[in-house]
Design an enzyme around this catalytic site. Structure first.
Site, PDB file in Angstrom:
ATOM      1  N   LEU A   1      19.079 -29.655  -2.363  1.00  0.00           N
ATOM      2  CA  LEU A   1      20.327 -30.340  -2.006  1.00  0.00           C
ATOM      3  C   LEU A   1      20.502 -31.545  -2.931  1.00  0.00           C
ATOM      4  O   LEU A   1      20.280 -32.679  -2.534  1.00  0.00           O
ATOM      5  CB  LEU A   1      20.276 -30.763  -0.536  1.00  0.00           C
ATOM      6  CG  LEU A   1      21.610 -30.683   0.197  1.00  0.00           C
ATOM      7  CD1 LEU A   1      22.086 -29.245   0.276  1.00  0.00           C
ATOM      8  CD2 LEU A   1      21.487 -31.232   1.595  1.00  0.00           C
ATOM      9  N   HIS A   2      20.878 -31.277  -4.186  1.00  0.00           N
ATOM     10  CA  HIS A   2      21.143 -32.357  -5.140  1.00  0.00           C
ATOM     11  C   HIS A   2      22.559 -32.885  -4.900  1.00  0.00           C
ATOM     12  O   HIS A   2      23.193 -32.530  -3.903  1.00  0.00           O
ATOM     13  CB  HIS A   2      20.911 -31.878  -6.582  1.00  0.00           C
ATOM     14  CG  HIS A   2      21.752 -30.697  -6.969  1.00  0.00           C
ATOM     15  ND1 HIS A   2      23.006 -30.830  -7.502  1.00  0.00           N
ATOM     16  CD2 HIS A   2      21.516 -29.371  -6.878  1.00  0.00           C
ATOM     17  CE1 HIS A   2      23.510 -29.629  -7.743  1.00  0.00           C
ATOM     18  NE2 HIS A   2      22.620 -28.717  -7.359  1.00  0.00           N
ATOM     19  N   ALA A   3      23.072 -33.695  -5.801  1.00  0.00           N
ATOM     20  CA  ALA A   3      24.326 -34.417  -5.559  1.00  0.00           C
ATOM     21  C   ALA A   3      25.523 -33.524  -5.227  1.00  0.00           C
ATOM     22  O   ALA A   3      26.259 -33.809  -4.288  1.00  0.00           O
ATOM     23  CB  ALA A   3      24.656 -35.305  -6.757  1.00  0.00           C
TER      24      ALA A   3
ATOM     25  N   ALA B   1      25.136 -31.759  -1.778  1.00  0.00           N
ATOM     26  CA  ALA B   1      25.119 -32.809  -0.753  1.00  0.00           C
ATOM     27  C   ALA B   1      26.536 -33.322  -0.519  1.00  0.00           C
ATOM     28  O   ALA B   1      26.961 -33.542   0.616  1.00  0.00           O
ATOM     29  CB  ALA B   1      24.193 -33.949  -1.161  1.00  0.00           C
TER      30      ALA B   1
ATOM     31  N   GLU C   1      26.028 -21.743  -5.298  1.00  0.00           N
ATOM     32  CA  GLU C   1      25.109 -21.679  -6.434  1.00  0.00           C
ATOM     33  C   GLU C   1      24.212 -20.469  -6.281  1.00  0.00           C
ATOM     34  O   GLU C   1      24.160 -19.853  -5.239  1.00  0.00           O
ATOM     35  CB  GLU C   1      24.205 -22.927  -6.472  1.00  0.00           C
ATOM     36  CG  GLU C   1      24.938 -24.215  -6.680  1.00  0.00           C
ATOM     37  CD  GLU C   1      24.005 -25.419  -6.691  1.00  0.00           C
ATOM     38  OE1 GLU C   1      22.841 -25.276  -6.285  1.00  0.00           O
ATOM     39  OE2 GLU C   1      24.438 -26.472  -7.128  1.00  0.00           O
TER      40      GLU C   1
END
Length: 87
Positions: free
Chosen positions: A13-15, A18, A86
């Site tokens: 859960l990167h930017a 998120a 993704e």
């Protein structure tokens, strides 16, 4: 109400995911919390979500309470299961 899921996208859960999670959570009036790694944070705060450092394979519990709690859980569950678009 709550639902436990596993973060499946390779980068966790990167930017960007998120941000998608927070934007989706903010569409609802329900009070939404995200629990992982023994911490519970406000699911409508990107800083709080990023502070969890969620990686692939991490189990998360989404809990919601309020008038549209079920709808918010359904939408956030679908988002996590879709791997935030993704792969």
């Amino acid at each position: 109400m709550e639902k436990t899921l596993t973060i499946e996208n390779k980068t966790g859960l990167h930017a960007r995911p998120a941000s998608m999670f927070v934007q989706t959570a903010n569409k609802f009036k329900a009070k939404i919390k995200l629990t992982a790694k023994g911490k519970t944070v406000d699911a409508k705060s990107i800083l709080m979500i990023m502070s969890l450092g969620l990686q692939q394979g991490t189990d998360v519990t989404i809990s919601a309470e309020g008038e549209d709690a079920q709808a918010s859980l359904d939408a956030l569950t679908e988002l996590v299961k879709s791997k935030f678009g993704e792969d």
